[in-house]
Design a protein around this motif. Structure first.
Motif, mmCIF file in Angstrom:
data_model
loop_
_atom_site.group_PDB
_atom_site.id
_atom_site.type_symbol
_atom_site.label_atom_id
_atom_site.label_comp_id
_atom_site.label_asym_id
_atom_site.label_seq_id
_atom_site.Cartn_x
_atom_site.Cartn_y
_atom_site.Cartn_z
ATOM 1 N N PRO A 49 0.839 -1.200 0.000
ATOM 2 C CA PRO A 49 0.000 0.000 0.000
ATOM 3 C C PRO A 49 0.876 1.254 0.000
ATOM 4 O O PRO A 49 1.837 1.337 0.751
ATOM 5 N N ASN A 50 0.541 2.207 -0.862
ATOM 6 C CA ASN A 50 1.400 3.384 -0.999
ATOM 7 C C ASN A 50 0.773 4.662 -0.462
ATOM 8 O O ASN A 50 1.290 5.741 -0.711
ATOM 9 N N ASP A 51 -0.352 4.547 0.239
ATOM 10 C CA ASP A 51 -0.936 5.704 0.905
ATOM 11 C C ASP A 51 -1.787 5.220 2.068
ATOM 12 O O ASP A 51 -1.986 4.028 2.261
ATOM 13 N N ARG A 52 -2.261 6.150 2.873
ATOM 14 C CA ARG A 52 -3.012 5.801 4.084
ATOM 15 C C ARG A 52 -4.322 5.082 3.762
ATOM 16 O O ARG A 52 -4.754 4.193 4.495
ATOM 17 N N LYS A 53 -4.968 5.452 2.687
ATOM 18 C CA LYS A 53 -6.247 4.827 2.320
ATOM 19 C C LYS A 53 -6.043 3.349 1.988
ATOM 20 O O LYS A 53 -6.774 2.485 2.468
ATOM 21 N N ARG A 54 -5.047 3.068 1.193
ATOM 22 C CA ARG A 54 -4.770 1.665 0.829
ATOM 23 C C ARG A 54 -4.252 0.868 2.029
ATOM 24 O O ARG A 54 -4.543 -0.314 2.168
ATOM 25 N N LEU A 55 -3.475 1.525 2.885
ATOM 26 C CA LEU A 55 -2.993 0.855 4.091
ATOM 27 C C LEU A 55 -4.164 0.464 4.986
ATOM 28 O O LEU A 55 -4.213 -0.639 5.527
ATOM 29 N N LYS A 56 -5.123 1.347 5.125
ATOM 30 C CA LYS A 56 -6.309 1.053 5.939
ATOM 31 C C LYS A 56 -7.078 -0.122 5.357
ATOM 32 O O LYS A 56 -7.549 -0.999 6.089
ATOM 33 N N PHE A 57 -7.212 -0.159 4.026
ATOM 34 C CA PHE A 57 -7.877 -1.295 3.376
ATOM 35 C C PHE A 57 -7.129 -2.591 3.669
ATOM 36 O O PHE A 57 -7.728 -3.601 4.037
ATOM 37 N N LYS A 58 -5.823 -2.566 3.533
ATOM 38 C CA LYS A 58 -5.005 -3.763 3.774
ATOM 39 C C LYS A 58 -5.178 -4.243 5.216
ATOM 40 O O LYS A 58 -5.384 -5.425 5.460
ATOM 41 N N ARG A 59 -5.124 -3.326 6.171
ATOM 42 C CA ARG A 59 -5.280 -3.693 7.578
ATOM 43 C C ARG A 59 -6.675 -4.256 7.849
ATOM 44 O O ARG A 59 -6.828 -5.213 8.586
ATOM 45 N N VAL A 145 -17.365 -13.947 -13.932
ATOM 46 C CA VAL A 145 -16.601 -14.332 -12.743
ATOM 47 C C VAL A 145 -15.117 -14.094 -12.956
ATOM 48 O O VAL A 145 -14.410 -13.686 -12.035
ATOM 49 N N ASN A 146 -14.633 -14.323 -14.151
ATOM 50 C CA ASN A 146 -13.205 -14.173 -14.428
ATOM 51 C C ASN A 146 -12.818 -12.750 -14.817
ATOM 52 O O ASN A 146 -11.687 -12.503 -15.211
ATOM 53 N N GLY A 147 -13.729 -11.803 -14.681
ATOM 54 C CA GLY A 147 -13.460 -10.421 -15.062
ATOM 55 C C GLY A 147 -12.457 -9.738 -14.157
ATOM 56 O O GLY A 147 -12.732 -9.487 -12.986
ATOM 57 N N VAL A 148 -11.295 -9.428 -14.695
ATOM 58 C CA VAL A 148 -10.243 -8.746 -13.943
ATOM 59 C C VAL A 148 -10.670 -7.316 -13.622
ATOM 60 O O VAL A 148 -10.420 -6.809 -12.524
ATOM 61 N N GLU A 149 -11.351 -6.664 -14.562
ATOM 62 C CA GLU A 149 -11.767 -5.281 -14.339
ATOM 63 C C GLU A 149 -12.702 -5.175 -13.139
ATOM 64 O O GLU A 149 -12.557 -4.271 -12.302
ATOM 65 N N MET A 150 -13.644 -6.103 -13.004
ATOM 66 C CA MET A 150 -14.582 -6.071 -11.878
ATOM 67 C C MET A 150 -13.847 -6.275 -10.556
ATOM 68 O O MET A 150 -14.211 -5.698 -9.530
ATOM 69 N N HIS A 151 -12.800 -7.088 -10.568
ATOM 70 C CA HIS A 151 -11.977 -7.279 -9.376
ATOM 71 C C HIS A 151 -11.434 -5.931 -8.900
ATOM 72 O O HIS A 151 -11.520 -5.579 -7.724
ATOM 73 N N HIS A 152 -10.900 -5.154 -9.820
ATOM 74 C CA HIS A 152 -10.311 -3.860 -9.469
ATOM 75 C C HIS A 152 -11.380 -2.840 -9.042
ATOM 76 O O HIS A 152 -11.156 -2.059 -8.119
ATOM 77 N N VAL A 153 -12.525 -2.854 -9.704
ATOM 78 C CA VAL A 153 -13.606 -1.928 -9.352
ATOM 79 C C VAL A 153 -14.103 -2.239 -7.944
ATOM 80 O O VAL A 153 -14.271 -1.325 -7.116
ATOM 81 N N LEU A 154 -14.344 -3.513 -7.644
ATOM 82 C CA LEU A 154 -14.817 -3.896 -6.320
ATOM 83 C C LEU A 154 -13.783 -3.529 -5.256
ATOM 84 O O LEU A 154 -14.119 -2.977 -4.208
ATOM 85 N N ARG A 155 -12.524 -3.828 -5.510
ATOM 86 C CA ARG A 155 -11.482 -3.516 -4.529
ATOM 87 C C ARG A 155 -11.386 -2.009 -4.295
ATOM 88 O O ARG A 155 -11.241 -1.551 -3.174
ATOM 89 N N LYS A 156 -11.523 -1.220 -5.362
ATOM 90 C CA LYS A 156 -11.492 0.241 -5.235
ATOM 91 C C LYS A 156 -12.685 0.722 -4.409
ATOM 92 O O LYS A 156 -12.539 1.555 -3.511
ATOM 93 N N ASP A 157 -13.886 0.191 -4.700
ATOM 94 C CA ASP A 157 -15.076 0.579 -3.947
ATOM 95 C C ASP A 157 -14.954 0.184 -2.470
ATOM 96 O O ASP A 157 -15.327 0.951 -1.574
ATOM 97 N N LEU A 158 -14.434 -1.002 -2.205
ATOM 98 C CA LEU A 158 -14.244 -1.435 -0.819
ATOM 99 C C LEU A 158 -13.208 -0.561 -0.107
ATOM 100 O O LEU A 158 -13.370 -0.229 1.066
ATOM 101 N N THR A 159 -12.157 -0.188 -0.823
ATOM 102 C CA THR A 159 -11.131 0.685 -0.248
ATOM 103 C C THR A 159 -11.741 2.031 0.147
ATOM 104 O O THR A 159 -11.490 2.537 1.241
ATOM 105 N N GLU A 160 -12.560 2.590 -0.739
ATOM 106 C CA GLU A 160 -13.241 3.855 -0.441
ATOM 107 C C GLU A 160 -14.165 3.700 0.767
ATOM 108 O O GLU A 160 -14.200 4.561 1.651
#
Length: 188
Positions: A49-59, A145-160
């Motif tokens: 994680p390269n910022d506080r928002k991503r670090l919080k998601f990781k934790r 199910v195998n959509g890589v783009e949806m993986h990133h969208v979901l992870r971004k939404d969860l991070t937010e």
């Protein structure tokens, strides 16, 4: 075919939907670590994680995964049949034993007044419909199910979403010496 994804491809997995960042997601997801591929049904942790928002998601994800591991530890302690691999049982029977132990555990927690949420026996769950392997519906489901783009969208939404949750503490489980590496201006 992965047994983990078989029910997802066939649309026979348990019904699950949720709203995150104004988006309705109609299927649940698995919290996974770095060895899993990027799929719409997997939410991988961030390795660096390269910022506080991503670090919080990781934790937050690490805390959730630890809670799941503790829950399985509690199940193993209560139901000794889960402690030892049952090589003599077929996969379907092992799955039934696991679900039975989970249901019994939840019933005991509910009876003791320690349930996390209430069970609604009147809830109407939409029926599932299995697709024939190789059918058009089955193949289109695999693409989703195998959509890589949806993986990133979901992870971004969860991070937010997690960034806006106040009860997650960045300092509960430090990952190395991160103090002073991020400023309040660091965002996704």
């Amino acid at each position: 075919m992965s047994p983990l994804l078989k029910d997802t491809y066939n649309m026979t997995e348990p019904y699950s939907s949720f709203h995150i960042a104004g988006t309705l997601y109609r299927k649940g997801y698995y919290l996974v670590d770095g060895i899993y591929p990027e799929r719409a049904c997997f939410v991988k942790s961030l390795s660096c994680p390269n910022d506080r928002k991503r670090l919080k998601f990781k934790r937050a994800q690490e805390q959730a995964r630890k809670n799941v591991e503790r829950a399985f530890g509690a199940l193993k302690n209560r139901w000794h049949i889960l402690k030892y691999p049952a090589s003599y049982m077929e996969e379907k029977k092992m799955s039934e034993v696991m679900y039975t132990c989970i249901i019994l555990h939840n019933m005991i927690l509910e009876d003791e007044g320690n349930a996390i949420c209430e069970y609604n026996e009147n809830e109407i769950v939409p029926p599932t419909q299995a697709f024939e392997v190789g059918s058009e519906e089955y193949m289109s489901r695999r693409v989703l199910v195998n959509g890589v783009e949806m993986h990133h969208v979901l992870r971004k939404d969860l991070t937010e979403h997690i960034w806006n949750v106040n009860h997650i503490d960045l300092n509960t489980e430090p990952v190395g010496d991160l103090e002073g590496q991020f400023s309040d201006e660091d965002v996704l």
